[in-house]
Scaffold this motif. Structure first.
Motif, PDB file in Angstrom:
ATOM      1  N   GLY A   1       0.813  -1.220   0.000  1.00  0.00           N
ATOM      2  CA  GLY A   1       0.000   0.000   0.000  1.00  0.00           C
ATOM      3  C   GLY A   1       0.840   1.261   0.000  1.00  0.00           C
ATOM      4  N   ILE A   2       1.909   1.282   0.807  1.00  0.00           N
ATOM      5  CA  ILE A   2       2.764   2.460   0.864  1.00  0.00           C
ATOM      6  C   ILE A   2       3.511   2.650  -0.458  1.00  0.00           C
ATOM      7  CG2 ILE A   2       4.807   3.438   1.966  1.00  0.00           C
ATOM      8  CD1 ILE A   2       2.282   3.746   3.603  1.00  0.00           C
ATOM      9  N   GLY A   3       3.857   1.522  -1.122  1.00  0.00           N
ATOM     10  CA  GLY A   3       4.492   1.637  -2.433  1.00  0.00           C
ATOM     11  C   GLY A   3       3.602   2.348  -3.426  1.00  0.00           C
ATOM     12  N   ARG A   4       2.322   2.007  -3.397  1.00  0.00           N
ATOM     13  CA  ARG A   4       1.387   2.701  -4.288  1.00  0.00           C
ATOM     14  C   ARG A   4       1.250   4.167  -3.889  1.00  0.00           C
ATOM     15  NH1 ARG A   4      -4.715   0.976  -6.048  1.00  0.00           N
ATOM     16  NH2 ARG A   4      -5.492   3.057  -6.462  1.00  0.00           N
TER      17      ARG A   4
ATOM     18  N   LEU B   1       2.079   9.962  -4.796  1.00  0.00           N
ATOM     19  CA  LEU B   1       2.645  11.209  -4.281  1.00  0.00           C
ATOM     20  C   LEU B   1       3.695  11.766  -5.245  1.00  0.00           C
ATOM     21  CD1 LEU B   1       2.344  13.010  -1.821  1.00  0.00           C
ATOM     22  CD2 LEU B   1       4.146  11.705  -0.700  1.00  0.00           C
ATOM     23  N   GLY B   2       4.502  10.893  -5.843  1.00  0.00           N
ATOM     24  CA  GLY B   2       5.477  11.350  -6.827  1.00  0.00           C
ATOM     25  C   GLY B   2       4.810  11.975  -8.036  1.00  0.00           C
ATOM     26  N   ARG B   3       3.666  11.406  -8.440  1.00  0.00           N
ATOM     27  CA  ARG B   3       2.923  11.969  -9.571  1.00  0.00           C
ATOM     28  C   ARG B   3       2.392  13.358  -9.202  1.00  0.00           C
ATOM     29  NH1 ARG B   3      -0.760   8.125 -10.037  1.00  0.00           N
ATOM     30  NH2 ARG B   3       0.728   6.787 -11.094  1.00  0.00           N
ATOM     31  N   MET B   4       1.940  13.502  -7.962  1.00  0.00           N
ATOM     32  CA  MET B   4       1.409  14.796  -7.519  1.00  0.00           C
ATOM     33  C   MET B   4       2.515  15.840  -7.432  1.00  0.00           C
ATOM     34  SD  MET B   4      -0.264  15.686  -3.800  1.00  0.00           S
ATOM     35  CE  MET B   4      -0.482  17.404  -3.296  1.00  0.00           C
ATOM     36  N   LEU B   5       3.693  15.429  -6.931  1.00  0.00           N
ATOM     37  CA  LEU B   5       4.779  16.393  -6.714  1.00  0.00           C
ATOM     38  C   LEU B   5       5.620  16.604  -7.972  1.00  0.00           C
ATOM     39  CD1 LEU B   5       6.047  15.270  -3.190  1.00  0.00           C
ATOM     40  CD2 LEU B   5       4.405  17.058  -3.736  1.00  0.00           C
ATOM     41  N   GLY B   6       5.500  15.696  -8.930  1.00  0.00           N
ATOM     42  CA  GLY B   6       6.295  15.834 -10.143  1.00  0.00           C
ATOM     43  C   GLY B   6       7.748  15.448  -9.948  1.00  0.00           C
ATOM     44  N   GLY B   7       8.013  14.482  -9.080  1.00  0.00           N
ATOM     45  CA  GLY B   7       9.389  14.040  -8.842  1.00  0.00           C
ATOM     46  C   GLY B   7       9.393  12.692  -8.161  1.00  0.00           C
ATOM     47  N   LEU B   8      10.586  12.182  -7.925  1.00  0.00           N
ATOM     48  CA  LEU B   8      10.719  10.882  -7.281  1.00  0.00           C
ATOM     49  C   LEU B   8      10.424  10.996  -5.791  1.00  0.00           C
ATOM     50  CD1 LEU B   8      11.613   7.902  -7.426  1.00  0.00           C
ATOM     51  CD2 LEU B   8      13.944   8.703  -6.947  1.00  0.00           C
ATOM     52  N   VAL B   9       9.605  10.070  -5.281  1.00  0.00           N
ATOM     53  CA  VAL B   9       9.294  10.009  -3.848  1.00  0.00           C
ATOM     54  C   VAL B   9       9.457   8.565  -3.397  1.00  0.00           C
ATOM     55  CG1 VAL B   9       7.509  10.262  -2.086  1.00  0.00           C
ATOM     56  CG2 VAL B   9       7.680  11.942  -3.914  1.00  0.00           C
ATOM     57  N   THR B  10      10.175   8.353  -2.331  1.00  0.00           N
ATOM     58  CA  THR B  10      10.265   7.020  -1.737  1.00  0.00           C
ATOM     59  C   THR B  10       9.666   7.063  -0.345  1.00  0.00           C
ATOM     60  OG1 THR B  10      12.481   7.454  -0.845  1.00  0.00           O
ATOM     61  CG2 THR B  10      12.337   6.433  -3.017  1.00  0.00           C
ATOM     62  N   LEU B  11       8.896   6.029  -0.016  1.00  0.00           N
ATOM     63  CA  LEU B  11       8.291   5.889   1.308  1.00  0.00           C
ATOM     64  C   LEU B  11       8.674   4.512   1.832  1.00  0.00           C
ATOM     65  CD1 LEU B  11       4.718   7.269   0.560  1.00  0.00           C
ATOM     66  CD2 LEU B  11       6.412   8.360   2.004  1.00  0.00           C
TER      67      LEU B  11
ATOM     68  N   ASP C   1       9.569   6.609   6.323  1.00  0.00           N
ATOM     69  CA  ASP C   1      10.501   7.700   5.984  1.00  0.00           C
ATOM     70  C   ASP C   1      10.162   8.177   4.590  1.00  0.00           C
ATOM     71  OD1 ASP C   1      12.063   7.752   8.326  1.00  0.00           O
ATOM     72  OD2 ASP C   1      13.139   5.974   7.650  1.00  0.00           O
ATOM     73  N   LEU C   2       9.785   9.435   4.480  1.00  0.00           N
ATOM     74  CA  LEU C   2       9.418  10.019   3.186  1.00  0.00           C
ATOM     75  C   LEU C   2      10.609  10.798   2.662  1.00  0.00           C
ATOM     76  CD1 LEU C   2       6.104  11.885   2.386  1.00  0.00           C
ATOM     77  CD2 LEU C   2       8.300  12.793   1.660  1.00  0.00           C
ATOM     78  N   ARG C   3      11.039  10.467   1.454  1.00  0.00           N
ATOM     79  CA  ARG C   3      12.191  11.162   0.876  1.00  0.00           C
ATOM     80  C   ARG C   3      11.855  11.567  -0.556  1.00  0.00           C
ATOM     81  NH1 ARG C   3      15.377   7.401   1.504  1.00  0.00           N
ATOM     82  NH2 ARG C   3      16.253   8.007   3.500  1.00  0.00           N
TER      83      ARG C   3
ATOM     84  N   VAL D   1      14.170  16.707   0.109  1.00  0.00           N
ATOM     85  CA  VAL D   1      13.519  16.797   1.412  1.00  0.00           C
ATOM     86  C   VAL D   1      13.369  15.396   1.985  1.00  0.00           C
ATOM     87  CG1 VAL D   1      11.377  17.408   2.589  1.00  0.00           C
ATOM     88  CG2 VAL D   1      12.268  18.894   0.794  1.00  0.00           C
ATOM     89  N   GLU D   2      13.656  15.231   3.277  1.00  0.00           N
ATOM     90  CA  GLU D   2      13.474  13.948   3.944  1.00  0.00           C
ATOM     91  C   GLU D   2      12.717  14.172   5.252  1.00  0.00           C
ATOM     92  OE1 GLU D   2      16.946  11.614   4.274  1.00  0.00           O
ATOM     93  OE2 GLU D   2      16.049  10.118   5.582  1.00  0.00           O
ATOM     94  N   VAL D   3      11.631  13.440   5.425  1.00  0.00           N
ATOM     95  CA  VAL D   3      10.796  13.582   6.620  1.00  0.00           C
ATOM     96  C   VAL D   3      10.472  12.193   7.144  1.00  0.00           C
ATOM     97  CG1 VAL D   3       8.598  14.412   7.547  1.00  0.00           C
ATOM     98  CG2 VAL D   3       9.761  15.723   5.769  1.00  0.00           C
ATOM     99  N   GLY D   4      10.751  11.942   8.413  1.00  0.00           N
ATOM    100  CA  GLY D   4      10.426  10.658   9.031  1.00  0.00           C
ATOM    101  C   GLY D   4       9.160  10.764   9.848  1.00  0.00           C
TER     102      GLY D   4
END
Length: 214
Positions: free
Chosen positions: A17-20, A25-35, A168-170, A183-186
């Motif tokens: 679920g977090i992978g999806r 979120l990456g599509r919304m922000l227009g960049g790579l997002v890892t969770l 961890d959101l990066r 940006v990195e937020v835990g």
């Protein structure tokens, strides 16, 4: 409480679920997002506040959504308030001035939380074959106890169950100026379920495991 097998199944569902959610979120922000979702804990609801206070630096900010259907309670994305404005700055379009970010903070946080929680919950509900309904996102600030009261509307007790996913959101997006290291937020994703829903979760996980091994 959940068995080891049920907890492993829940962790795997959380990872999927977090992978999806990261993709959305990456599509919304227009960049790579890892969770990242390396661990999952199931604890009594009245233990959640102390766990969050120990794990995250206060004050905290939380984006919550009410849950209904098979699981009644609330879902919450919570992280240190210090990470809020950098995350909002990364989410805003480049033509929005940095000094305008505070005025847009709650609106952007609500949308970010909505994307993360709904993306993850929708996929998990689909895999479990059970409906999970979500309400509108709301933003709360303060101590972990204050945020949990805002989310649930009641004082958490030992009844029911709480599921905590470490996250961890990066992003590779800088804080709105096009430079920097991103940006990195835990934080944590918390599912706070009432007593009836805690039993329903265990039964649903049992049926899910049964389908996997059939």
């Amino acid at each position: 409480m959940l068995s080891d097998l049920e907890r492993d199944a829940l962790a795997e569902l959380g990872n999927i679920g977090i992978g999806r959610a990261a993709t959305a979120l990456g599509r919304m922000l227009g960049g790579l997002v890892t969770l990242s979702v390396p661990t999952v804990e199931t604890v009594p609801p009245d233990a959640v506040a102390a766990l969050l206070d120990r794990a995250l630096t206060p004050p905290l900010v939380g984006i919550s959504e009410k849950l209904d259907g098979l699981f009644a309670g609330c879902a919450l994305l919570v992280f240190p308030q210090a990470g809020s404005l950098p995350l909002v700055g990364a989410a805003l379009p480049p033509d929005v001035a940095a000094e305008d970010a505070p005025a847009l903070e709650d609106e952007v946080l609500a949308e970010l939380g909505n994307v993360v929680l709904n993306s993850a919950l929708a996929l998990v509900a689909n895999l479990l074959g059970e409906p999970v309904e979500t309400g509108l996102p709301a933003v709360f600030r303060g101590t972990a106890d204050e945020i949990l009261r805002g989310c649930s509307g009641t004082v958490p007790t030992a009844e029911g169950a709480a599921v905590l996913f470490h996250i961890d959101l990066r992003t590779n997006l800088s804080e709105g100026d096009g430079g920097g290291d991103g940006v990195e937020v835990g934080g944590r994703v918390v599912l706070l379920l009432d007593a009836g829903s805690a039993g329903a979760l265990q039964a649903t996980l049992g049926r899910y495991i049964g389908r996997l091994v059939a």
